[in-house]
Write a protein that holds these residues in place. Structure first.
Motif, PDB file in Angstrom:
ATOM      1  N   THR A  38      41.043 -12.893  34.514  1.00  0.00           N
ATOM      2  CA  THR A  38      39.671 -12.895  34.359  1.00  0.00           C
ATOM      3  C   THR A  38      38.866 -13.998  34.773  1.00  0.00           C
ATOM      4  N   LEU A  39      39.215 -15.306  34.497  1.00  0.00           N
ATOM      5  CA  LEU A  39      38.778 -16.379  34.897  1.00  0.00           C
ATOM      6  C   LEU A  39      38.787 -16.639  36.215  1.00  0.00           C
ATOM      7  N   GLN A  40      39.834 -16.293  36.870  1.00  0.00           N
ATOM      8  CA  GLN A  40      40.047 -16.429  38.280  1.00  0.00           C
ATOM      9  C   GLN A  40      38.946 -15.411  39.031  1.00  0.00           C
ATOM     10  N   GLN A  41      39.003 -14.296  38.375  1.00  0.00           N
ATOM     11  CA  GLN A  41      38.358 -13.380  39.017  1.00  0.00           C
ATOM     12  C   GLN A  41      36.697 -13.828  39.024  1.00  0.00           C
ATOM     13  N   LEU A  42      36.222 -14.374  37.975  1.00  0.00           N
ATOM     14  CA  LEU A  42      34.907 -14.885  37.542  1.00  0.00           C
ATOM     15  C   LEU A  42      34.665 -16.039  38.917  1.00  0.00           C
ATOM     16  N   LEU A  43      35.690 -16.656  38.941  1.00  0.00           N
ATOM     17  CA  LEU A  43      35.500 -17.926  39.842  1.00  0.00           C
ATOM     18  C   LEU A  43      35.291 -17.311  41.304  1.00  0.00           C
ATOM     19  N   THR A  44      36.126 -16.259  41.616  1.00  0.00           N
ATOM     20  CA  THR A  44      35.832 -15.566  42.939  1.00  0.00           C
ATOM     21  C   THR A  44      34.568 -14.971  43.084  1.00  0.00           C
ATOM     22  N   ILE A  45      34.068 -14.427  42.232  1.00  0.00           N
ATOM     23  CA  ILE A  45      33.133 -13.500  42.213  1.00  0.00           C
ATOM     24  C   ILE A  45      31.917 -14.563  42.313  1.00  0.00           C
ATOM     25  N   VAL A  46      31.879 -15.634  41.802  1.00  0.00           N
ATOM     26  CA  VAL A  46      30.847 -16.605  41.838  1.00  0.00           C
ATOM     27  C   VAL A  46      31.029 -17.158  43.073  1.00  0.00           C
ATOM     28  N   THR A  47      31.873 -17.278  43.845  1.00  0.00           N
ATOM     29  CA  THR A  47      31.924 -18.217  44.906  1.00  0.00           C
ATOM     30  C   THR A  47      31.588 -16.882  46.051  1.00  0.00           C
ATOM     31  N   ILE A  48      31.981 -15.856  45.936  1.00  0.00           N
ATOM     32  CA  ILE A  48      31.349 -14.904  46.738  1.00  0.00           C
ATOM     33  C   ILE A  48      30.000 -14.650  46.575  1.00  0.00           C
ATOM     34  N   ILE A  49      29.309 -14.550  45.514  1.00  0.00           N
ATOM     35  CA  ILE A  49      28.037 -14.537  45.210  1.00  0.00           C
ATOM     36  C   ILE A  49      27.086 -15.793  46.086  1.00  0.00           C
ATOM     37  N   ALA A  50      27.775 -17.070  45.651  1.00  0.00           N
ATOM     38  CA  ALA A  50      27.007 -18.163  46.319  1.00  0.00           C
ATOM     39  C   ALA A  50      27.015 -18.119  47.548  1.00  0.00           C
ATOM     40  N   SER A  51      28.046 -17.555  48.341  1.00  0.00           N
ATOM     41  CA  SER A  51      28.225 -17.496  49.674  1.00  0.00           C
ATOM     42  C   SER A  51      27.361 -16.504  50.299  1.00  0.00           C
ATOM     43  N   ILE A  52      27.073 -15.544  49.570  1.00  0.00           N
ATOM     44  CA  ILE A  52      26.408 -14.404  50.209  1.00  0.00           C
ATOM     45  C   ILE A  52      24.762 -14.983  50.038  1.00  0.00           C
ATOM     46  N   VAL A  53      24.316 -15.616  48.916  1.00  0.00           N
ATOM     47  CA  VAL A  53      23.286 -15.885  48.675  1.00  0.00           C
ATOM     48  C   VAL A  53      22.691 -17.186  49.692  1.00  0.00           C
ATOM     49  N   THR A  54      23.676 -17.939  50.134  1.00  0.00           N
ATOM     50  CA  THR A  54      23.611 -19.020  51.172  1.00  0.00           C
ATOM     51  C   THR A  54      23.344 -18.428  52.514  1.00  0.00           C
ATOM     52  N   ILE A  55      24.054 -17.361  52.705  1.00  0.00           N
ATOM     53  CA  ILE A  55      24.064 -16.791  53.969  1.00  0.00           C
ATOM     54  C   ILE A  55      22.707 -16.230  53.877  1.00  0.00           C
ATOM     55  N   TRP A  56      22.336 -15.413  53.081  1.00  0.00           N
ATOM     56  CA  TRP A  56      21.002 -14.634  52.810  1.00  0.00           C
ATOM     57  C   TRP A  56      19.915 -15.364  53.363  1.00  0.00           C
TER      58      TRP A  56
END
Length: 234
Positions: A38-56
């Motif tokens: 779950t912690l790994q999932q959270l870290l992955t999700i946070v990374t993906i969201i951060a990338s999406i926000v940056t791209i957006w």
């Protein structure tokens, strides 16, 4: 020497205890793994969201920059063509009108202003350009804007003295309504009433204006009658 019964019972108990410990360890292991996953999932999700926000954000900034650059270019080109409308050369004026037509809706207010300032002999090309924009976009809202602008123009002109009336402008707008095949009886009735009720502000002190007012009505009313195609306006 064989083990005593007591020793056997002790070993059996120890085996059961070991089995119990092993079971507990397995349960602990199962509980821990989901937490780490779950912690790994959270870290992955946070990374993906951060990338999406940056791209957006970067995409938004890029689009804003492109839109600003396009707007500056469009405005500069439109200003150039609008200025060219005042050229002494007819071919340059016609070219400016044709180029402005590519701006479609953005150019319509310019066309309407030019229509208001043109003589009746030079208005037809502008009327056709406006018609082409409407036909291309099939815009009822634009027709509504033109109807509203026409009524406002008549109201504004009917407040002027007869010698200051922009009669050509009124005729040009009537021709525009005719070319667009606008069949709005309420609009034509309002225009008719404005013309019929028109009184020059100085008519009381300058009776000589009366024939000019009558000539104005005689020139405008038949045009409204023709395009309205309604017995109510006779």
């Amino acid at each position: 020497m064989s083990d005593s019964i007591e020793d056997l019972k002790k070993k059996e108990l120890e085996n059961k205890i070991n089995l119990l410990k092993a079971g507990i360890d397995r349960l602990d292991s199962k509980d821990e793994k989901p937490e780490r996953f779950t912690l790994q999932q959270l870290l992955t999700i946070v990374t993906i969201i951060a990338s999406i926000v940056t791209i957006w954000v970067k995409s938004g900034e890029y689009l804003d920059q492109q839109q600003a650059a396009y707007t500056r270019t469009v405005n500069a080109r439109m200003v150039q063509f609008v200025n060219q409308l005042s050229s002494d050369k007819e071919d340059e004026r016609e070219l400016a009108l044709m180029m402005l037509s590519y701006f479609e809706f953005d150019a319509v207010p310019i066309f309407l202003y030019k229509l208001e300032k043109s003589s009746t002999g030079n208005a037809y090309s502008i009327i056709i350009l406006i018609k082409n924009v409407i036909n291309k976009k099939n815009s009822e809202s634009l027709i509504g804007t033109i109807k509203h602008t026409t009524l406002d123009l008549f109201k504004k002109e009917m407040k002027k003295g007869i010698l200051n009336l922009q009669v050509d402008a009124l005729i040009n707008y009537i021709q525009l309504l005719e070319e667009l095949e606008v069949r709005d009886q309420e609009l034509y009735l309002q225009l008719r009433n404005l013309v019929v009720d028109y009184q020059d502000p100085e008519i009381a002190t300058k009776p000589a204006f009366a024939p000019i007012v009558n000539d104005f009505r005689a020139n405008i009313l038949p045009k409204l009658m023709v395009i309205s195609n309604s017995s109510d306006l006779k």
